[in-house]
Design an enzyme around this catalytic site. Structure first.
Site, PDB file in Angstrom:
ATOM      1  N   HIS A  79      -4.465  -0.501   5.874  1.00  0.00           N
ATOM      2  CA  HIS A  79      -3.976   0.296   7.011  1.00  0.00           C
ATOM      3  C   HIS A  79      -4.879   0.216   8.234  1.00  0.00           C
ATOM      4  CE1 HIS A  79      -6.735   2.984   5.031  1.00  0.00           C
ATOM      5  NE2 HIS A  79      -5.874   3.447   4.161  1.00  0.00           N
TER       6      HIS A  79
ATOM      7  N   LEU B 133      -4.937   9.204   8.056  1.00  0.00           N
ATOM      8  CA  LEU B 133      -6.219   8.524   8.123  1.00  0.00           C
ATOM      9  C   LEU B 133      -6.027   7.063   7.734  1.00  0.00           C
ATOM     10  CD1 LEU B 133      -8.509  11.294   6.669  1.00  0.00           C
ATOM     11  CD2 LEU B 133      -8.517  10.416   9.011  1.00  0.00           C
TER      12      LEU B 133
ATOM     13  N   HIS C 257     -10.461   1.208   1.950  1.00  0.00           N
ATOM     14  CA  HIS C 257     -10.246   2.223   2.987  1.00  0.00           C
ATOM     15  C   HIS C 257     -11.438   2.090   3.930  1.00  0.00           C
ATOM     16  CE1 HIS C 257      -8.658   6.120   4.586  1.00  0.00           C
ATOM     17  NE2 HIS C 257      -9.827   6.009   5.189  1.00  0.00           N
TER      18      HIS C 257
ATOM     19  N   HIS D  53       3.143  14.580   1.646  1.00  0.00           N
ATOM     20  CA  HIS D  53       2.453  15.863   1.405  1.00  0.00           C
ATOM     21  C   HIS D  53       3.476  16.971   1.582  1.00  0.00           C
ATOM     22  CE1 HIS D  53      -1.820  14.585   1.314  1.00  0.00           C
ATOM     23  NE2 HIS D  53      -1.429  13.633   2.144  1.00  0.00           N
TER      24      HIS D  53
ATOM     25  N   ALA E 187      -4.061  14.853   5.669  1.00  0.00           N
ATOM     26  CA  ALA E 187      -3.765  13.553   6.294  1.00  0.00           C
ATOM     27  C   ALA E 187      -2.728  12.791   5.494  1.00  0.00           C
ATOM     28  CB  ALA E 187      -5.049  12.734   6.377  1.00  0.00           C
TER      29      ALA E 187
ATOM     30  N   HIS F  44       1.518   5.393  -1.645  1.00  0.00           N
ATOM     31  CA  HIS F  44       1.154   6.580  -2.440  1.00  0.00           C
ATOM     32  C   HIS F  44       2.424   7.183  -3.009  1.00  0.00           C
ATOM     33  CE1 HIS F  44      -2.980   6.642  -0.848  1.00  0.00           C
ATOM     34  NE2 HIS F  44      -2.407   6.151   0.240  1.00  0.00           N
ATOM     35  N   LEU F  45       2.463   7.294  -4.335  1.00  0.00           N
ATOM     36  CA  LEU F  45       3.664   7.844  -4.985  1.00  0.00           C
ATOM     37  C   LEU F  45       3.469   9.250  -5.546  1.00  0.00           C
ATOM     38  CD1 LEU F  45       5.269   4.918  -7.031  1.00  0.00           C
ATOM     39  CD2 LEU F  45       6.172   6.034  -4.981  1.00  0.00           C
ATOM     40  N   ARG F  46       2.208   9.673  -5.680  1.00  0.00           N
ATOM     41  CA  ARG F  46       1.908  10.980  -6.328  1.00  0.00           C
ATOM     42  C   ARG F  46       2.376  10.971  -7.787  1.00  0.00           C
ATOM     43  NH1 ARG F  46      -1.226  10.948  -2.049  1.00  0.00           N
ATOM     44  NH2 ARG F  46      -0.296  11.744  -0.143  1.00  0.00           N
TER      45      ARG F  46
ATOM     46  N   LYS G  87      -9.380  -0.246  -5.761  1.00  0.00           N
ATOM     47  CA  LYS G  87      -9.420   0.394  -4.434  1.00  0.00           C
ATOM     48  C   LYS G  87     -10.758   1.071  -4.173  1.00  0.00           C
ATOM     49  CE  LYS G  87      -7.905   2.133  -0.579  1.00  0.00           C
ATOM     50  NZ  LYS G  87      -6.739   2.884  -0.184  1.00  0.00           N
TER      51      LYS G  87
ATOM     52  N   HIS H 167       0.869  -1.203   0.000  1.00  0.00           N
ATOM     53  CA  HIS H 167       0.000   0.000   0.000  1.00  0.00           C
ATOM     54  C   HIS H 167       0.895   1.239   0.000  1.00  0.00           C
ATOM     55  CE1 HIS H 167      -3.836   2.131   1.364  1.00  0.00           C
ATOM     56  NE2 HIS H 167      -2.931   3.095   1.252  1.00  0.00           N
TER      57      HIS H 167
ATOM     58  N   ASP I 193       1.474   2.648   3.541  1.00  0.00           N
ATOM     59  CA  ASP I 193       0.616   3.820   3.359  1.00  0.00           C
ATOM     60  C   ASP I 193       1.447   5.099   3.393  1.00  0.00           C
ATOM     61  OD1 ASP I 193      -1.713   5.227   2.857  1.00  0.00           O
ATOM     62  OD2 ASP I 193      -2.324   5.289   4.966  1.00  0.00           O
TER      63      ASP I 193
HETATM   64  C1  NCD Z   1      -3.479   9.117   2.103  1.00  0.00           C
HETATM   65  C2  NCD Z   1      -3.006  10.168   1.093  1.00  0.00           C
HETATM   66  O1  NCD Z   1      -2.538  11.219   1.515  1.00  0.00           O
HETATM   67  O2  NCD Z   1      -3.090   9.915  -0.130  1.00  0.00           O
HETATM   68  N1  NCD Z   1      -3.548   9.726   3.402  1.00  0.00           N
HETATM   69  C3  NCD Z   1      -3.523   9.083   4.595  1.00  0.00           C
HETATM   70  O3  NCD Z   1      -3.682   9.733   5.641  1.00  0.00           O
HETATM   71  N2  NCD Z   1      -3.317   7.801   4.687  1.00  0.00           N
HETATM   72  C4  NCD Z   1      -4.770   8.541   1.683  1.00  0.00           C
HETATM   73  C5  NCD Z   1      -5.195   7.346   2.492  1.00  0.00           C
HETATM   74  O4  NCD Z   1      -4.640   6.245   2.345  1.00  0.00           O
HETATM   75  O5  NCD Z   1      -6.103   7.495   3.318  1.00  0.00           O
HETATM   76 ZN    ZN Z   2      -3.334   5.080   1.651  1.00  0.00          ZN
END
Ligand code: NCD
Ligand code: ZN
Length: 351
Positions: free
Chosen positions: A180, A225, A142, A258, A270, A21-23, A105, A19, A254
């Site tokens: 998560h 989150l 989620h 940011h 988050a 997030h790479l943006r 997802k 899991h 996860d």
């Molecule tokens: C994630 C995100 O910023 O893309 N944020 C997080 O708090 N985990 C999205 C997510 O998995 O809820």
């Molecule tokens: Zn996530």
């Protein structure tokens, strides 16, 4: 009596991150190398703006990620689709015919970062879920309800009771990963459910609880989150599950970078960024629980088994060499503050 020798080195099969997030764009290019140097594969989250809804978008995104990797990298990004009210059976058939797309997802609309296009009512996606059940494509969830009247600390438990349990009963053959997880409720649900239901656990939910975020001032870099919960019973239940050797629980960071200013704000977003030291953070958590011997199963084996993929064979080495996490990393034209910035970690990945 002889003292027990101190463990100075651990070797394990290269882990995967189930899991991540790479943006996109420059932001993605700033962080992807950190995951690629640690992980063999990662499940790449589709919550971009706009979201990754079709196989074509997933493949374009994958190309962008791969082109940002160093030439020598063997890192394999495993792509996902973002489930919306309008996802069709054909979208699912297309996904199952595509070797680079591995899962779909589910974000309840409004649950988290870029979830505006998420599912507003579950019956809207029954046809897609039926097709996923047929094609054996995992649904990644989620697991939080979004109603204003449900307390943020209860949203995961209420989701399990009101949404997930009925959903898994309605689709008894659907493969589901509760992503998560943050509560004992989730640990119990997953433990007691059928084998096709698993869960990912983050390093930050193993290492921190809500006191870390709220005692002595609000610490925005601990805000994610689902939100951090109490130590007892929740964090303790996550640690017990992750270190138990139960193959339903596996590694998913996860890691969600940011911009510093968007987190350090009157309405901070988050997401905890942990890709800089993912496996080292998990090693610290397992060592604290006296369960380092259980790390490899959780980090390198059980996720691959759940997804029906080959386990990685390459070996990585972690050494007991305390190091200080930097204050920040550059992130596009700004900065990202890493989890445990300026704190000491015990384990270091050797290359
Ligand atoms: C994630 C995100 O910023 O893309 N944020 C997080 O708090 N985990 C999205 C997510 O998995 O809820
Ligand atoms: Zn996530």
């Amino acid at each position: 009596m002889l003292a027990k020798p101190l463990i100075k080195q651990i070797k394990l099969a290269r882990p995967d991150d189930w899991h991540l997030h790479l943006r996109q764009g420059k932001a993605m290019r700033s962080v992807v190398g950190m995951t690629a140097r640690q992980m063999g594969r990662a499940i790449i989250m589709p919550n971009l703006s706009p979201p990754v809804k079709t196989v074509k978008q997933a493949l374009d995104y994958r190309k962008e990620v791969v082109s940002a990797l160093p030439k020598s990298s063997n890192f394999n990004p495993l792509m996902t689709l973002y489930l919306t009210d309008n996802t069709t059976k054909q979208d699912i058939i297309n996904a199952s015919n595509e070797e680079h797309v591995y899962a779909v997802k589910l974000y309840p609309a409004g649950a988290t970062t870029n979830s505006e296009s998420g599912v507003t009512s579950l019956p809207n996606v029954y046809p897609a879920l039926e097709q996923m059940q047929k094609e054996s494509i995992p649904l990644l969830v989620h697991g939080e309800v979004t109603h204003d009247d449900i307390d943020i600390f209860d949203r995961e438990a209420v989701f399990i009771e009101t949404i997930l349990e009925p959903l898994t009963n309605k689709f008894p053959g659907l493969r589901v990963v509760l992503e998560h997880i943050t509560t004992k409720d989730s640990v119990d649900f997953v433990t007691q459910s059928r084998d096709t239901i698993g869960a990912t656990i983050t390093a930050h939910h193993l290492l921190a609880n809500r006191n870390h975020m709220l005692v002595g001032g609000i610490k925005p870099h601990y805000y994610c989150l689902p939100v951090l919960k109490r130590k007892v019973p929740h964090q303790d239940a996550l640690i017990a599950a992750a270190t138990s050797g139960n193959p339903k629980f596996f590694l998913g960071t996860d890691s969600a970078p940011h911009y510093q200013n968007e987190k350090e704000s009157a309405c901070g977003c988050a997401g905890v960024f942990s890709a800089h030291a993912a496996i080292e953070l998990y090693a610290d958590a397992f060592e604290k629980a006296n369960k380092l011997d259980m790390l490899e199963g959780f980090a390198s084996n059980y996720g691959a088994d759940f997804y029906g993929l080959k386990r990685n064979t390459e070996i990585i080495t972690l050494e007991k060499r305390p190091w200080m996490v930097p204050k920040s990393y550059s992130f596009s034209d700004s900065k990202v503050i890493p989890f445990l910035a300026e704190e000491q970690l015990s384990w270091r990945l050797m290359l």
